[in-house]
Design an enzyme around this catalytic site. Structure first.
Site, PDB file in Angstrom:
ATOM      1  N   HIS A 137       8.739   8.514 -15.795  1.00 38.45           N
ATOM      2  CA  HIS A 137       7.548   9.214 -16.512  1.00 38.45           C
ATOM      3  C   HIS A 137       6.423   8.296 -16.455  1.00 38.45           C
ATOM      4  O   HIS A 137       5.431   8.342 -17.004  1.00 38.45           O
ATOM      5  CB  HIS A 137       7.629   9.343 -18.070  1.00 38.45           C
ATOM      6  CG  HIS A 137       8.563  10.332 -18.433  1.00 38.45           C
ATOM      7  ND1 HIS A 137       8.833  11.641 -18.584  1.00 38.45           N
ATOM      8  CD2 HIS A 137      10.035   9.843 -18.653  1.00 38.45           C
ATOM      9  CE1 HIS A 137      10.194  11.988 -18.749  1.00 38.45           C
ATOM     10  NE2 HIS A 137      11.070  10.762 -19.041  1.00 38.45           N
ATOM     11  N   SER A 179     -15.567   1.131   2.121  1.00 40.49           N
ATOM     12  CA  SER A 179     -16.404   2.290   1.769  1.00 40.49           C
ATOM     13  C   SER A 179     -17.856   2.025   2.433  1.00 40.49           C
ATOM     14  O   SER A 179     -18.226   0.672   2.587  1.00 40.49           O
ATOM     15  CB  SER A 179     -16.318   2.355   0.268  1.00 40.49           C
ATOM     16  OG  SER A 179     -17.593   2.825  -0.110  1.00 40.49           O
ATOM     17  N   LYS A 191     -14.775  -2.143  -1.915  1.00 37.54           N
ATOM     18  CA  LYS A 191     -13.565  -1.157  -1.811  1.00 37.54           C
ATOM     19  C   LYS A 191     -12.726  -1.445  -0.510  1.00 37.54           C
ATOM     20  O   LYS A 191     -13.198  -2.095   0.664  1.00 37.54           O
ATOM     21  CB  LYS A 191     -14.043   0.269  -1.391  1.00 37.54           C
ATOM     22  CG  LYS A 191     -14.559   0.851  -2.760  1.00 37.54           C
ATOM     23  CD  LYS A 191     -13.538   1.232  -3.785  1.00 37.54           C
ATOM     24  CE  LYS A 191     -12.709   2.211  -3.495  1.00 37.54           C
ATOM     25  NZ  LYS A 191     -13.186   3.523  -3.728  1.00 37.54           N
ATOM     26  N   GLU A 211      -2.762   7.683   2.084  1.00 36.59           N
ATOM     27  CA  GLU A 211      -3.399   8.861   1.766  1.00 36.59           C
ATOM     28  C   GLU A 211      -3.207   9.835   2.545  1.00 36.59           C
ATOM     29  O   GLU A 211      -3.195  10.931   2.378  1.00 36.59           O
ATOM     30  CB  GLU A 211      -4.917   8.527   1.361  1.00 36.59           C
ATOM     31  CG  GLU A 211      -5.119   7.638   0.097  1.00 36.59           C
ATOM     32  CD  GLU A 211      -6.700   7.302  -0.038  1.00 36.59           C
ATOM     33  OE1 GLU A 211      -7.170   7.877  -0.804  1.00 36.59           O
ATOM     34  OE2 GLU A 211      -6.922   6.416   0.408  1.00 36.59           O
TER      35      GLU A 211
END
Ligand code: ARG
Length: 463
Positions: free
Chosen positions: A161, A282, A288, A295
């Site tokens: 979980h 970024s 970043k 991804e």
């Protein structure tokens, strides 16, 4: 392209030329030229067989084979004039052969149809791609084994979980990924068996009246056997569907790995670092460093699943035998191949470069009451029933939450408030190392088991 030329391959029956838009609309050469090598390979084998069967002379065969060799060279040199009017890769190459060697070129198509030709080409093409994909899968699997061996004793929290559950070793976690890929590679190899069957000889749908030698062509092309029924041979694309299905599963596995990599590279987890070359920054936020590769792989699952559905839907309810619908099999299949190959390649490059932050992982396991089950098992060994020990440990954890203390940080007297069965020896089971080492059976997380599993994995990879 003049109308005359345009209709040269079936012009006899037609009284007007194809509508210009219909010509564009029905053409596949824009994408199926990708199979030019397999088309030539198939034609050369067909011509060789026709000569052995006495349908072509040896001189005709030699002219065809040489002409096709030259065409291959023209294509590879970027000198070949592809024509939409000639619809597909097959007719483009055949027309060029006739240009080059005259009437003999027109004999190549004896005892054959584009229907069995295209079915053969696509199987030859997919077989070649499967070999490359198999290589990339194996490279990724090898990278996982090497990393698992190095990290056999590295402690991290195991999750259920997405909550800290029990400590595991990082090597064990990596080997879970390995197992997924091992099954994917099995599926790939199994699929290849059904890909590697030869439709050639089925001709348009019913076979041919020429004395063809299918076993001979089969041998020349390295197929494992012929498709046994001509109607089925030219029409079914189940092998492509099967390939897309295993691709969907494999990319789904990669998406699960990706998700963990994305989470673990976040500042909140900080379990691993990905080298800069697999990340981007970024344009607005200077701090970043985004995990773009995982991804993107995660995102590509959608398109591969789409291709599977596209091919299933394409095949559904198609009556025997060949229908033009099947021209729509190529783009989904090509893209599934490219996507899978790209994802595997990116992962095979990236996984060995991944750097675990061992202290952070260990600390996360320590903080999360990850050894609570070990304490419960300890009490069972002291004669307490498991349900009761579960209750006792639950109370100890609640105390720990309250006091902001892990179980291993409590004193003996503190722990004994919950059960007088707890003695000094409890601290061995409350250590993370004690916890993982105790799970010492096949499939368990103990470092020794990880090392043994790596050795078995290496055997499996070689096989
Ligand atoms: N371009 C076609 C395909 O991809 C080749 C076979 C066409 N056969 C036919 N009878 N129109 O499926």
């Amino acid at each position: 392209m003049s109308d005359q030329q345009q209709n040269q391959l079936w012009g006899g029956r037609f009284s007007e030329s194809t509508d210009a838009f219909v010509q564009e609309f029905t053409a596949s050469v824009g994408f199926d030229r990708r199979m030019y090598r397999q088309d030539i390979q198939g034609s050369q084998a067909h011509a060789t067989m026709l000569a052995e069967a006495g349908v072509l002379t040896n001189d005709e065969r030699d002219a065809i084979i040489q002409g096709l060799d030259e065409i291959r060279a023209e294509i590879e040199a970027g000198q070949f004039q592809w024509s939409v009017a000639l619809e597909d890769v097959h007719m483009n190459i055949e027309a060029r052969l006739t240009d080059k060697i005259g009437i003999t070129g027109k004999k190549l198509h004896t005892g054959r149809s584009r229907n069995d030709q295209v079915a053969t080409d696509i199987r030859l093409w997919l077989r070649d791609e499967i070999a490359l994909i198999d290589g990339e899968m194996t490279r990724l699997m090898t990278g996982l084994l090497d990393l698992a061996e190095r990290e056999a004793a590295t402690i991290m929290p195991g999750f259920t979980h997405l909550q800290t559950a029990q400590p595991v070793t990082f090597g064990h976690h990596l080997l879970a990924w390995f197992e997924m890929l091992k099954r994917d590679r099995e599926r790939l190899r199994d699929c290849r068996k059904r890909v590697n069957r030869m439709p050639l000889g089925a001709a348009a749908l019913a076979g041919t009246t020429y004395p063809i030698l299918r076993e001979r062509t089969c041998e020349l092309l390295g197929f494992d056997g012929v498709c046994e029924n001509s109607l089925d041979a030219v029409s079914d694309r189940d092998f492509a569907i099967e390939f897309c299905a295993l691709t969907a599963l494999c990319v789904t596995h990669l998406s699960r790995i990706s998700e963990e990599l994305v989470l673990w590279t976040s500042a909140q987890f900080n379990f691993i670092d990905l080298p800069d070359r697999f990340c981007t920054g970024s344009s607005i936020m200077p701090q970043k460093k985004n995990p773009d590769v995982p991804e993107l792989v995660r995102g590509k699952t959608g398109r591969v699943n789409g291709h599977l559905i596209a091919l299933l839907t394409l095949m559904k309810s198609q009556p025997l035998a060949y229908n033009k619908d099947n021209q729509e099999d190529k783009e989904p299949l090509y893209d599934a191949v490219d996507t899978l190959a790209g994802c595997l390649r990116a992962f095979a490059d990236m996984i060995p470069a991944l750097e675990p932050n061992r202290e952070v992982m260990r600390e996360a396991a320590r903080r999360g009451f990850a050894t609570a089950t070990d304490l419960a098992d300890y009490l069972v060994r002291k004669g307490i029933a498991f349900r009761d020990s579960h209750e006792i440990v639950g109370k100890a954890v609640a105390h720990g939450v309250d006091q902001k203390k892990d179980l291993s940080e409590m004193s003996l007297s503190e722990l004994r408030q919950f059960s007088d069965q707890i003695d000094e020896d409890v601290f061995e089971v409350l250590t993370l190392e004690g916890s993982v080492s105790a799970r010492n059976h096949i499939g368990g997380t103990a470092p020794d088991q990880v090392r043994a599993a790596v050795a078995r994995g290496r055997e499996a990879i070689g096989g």
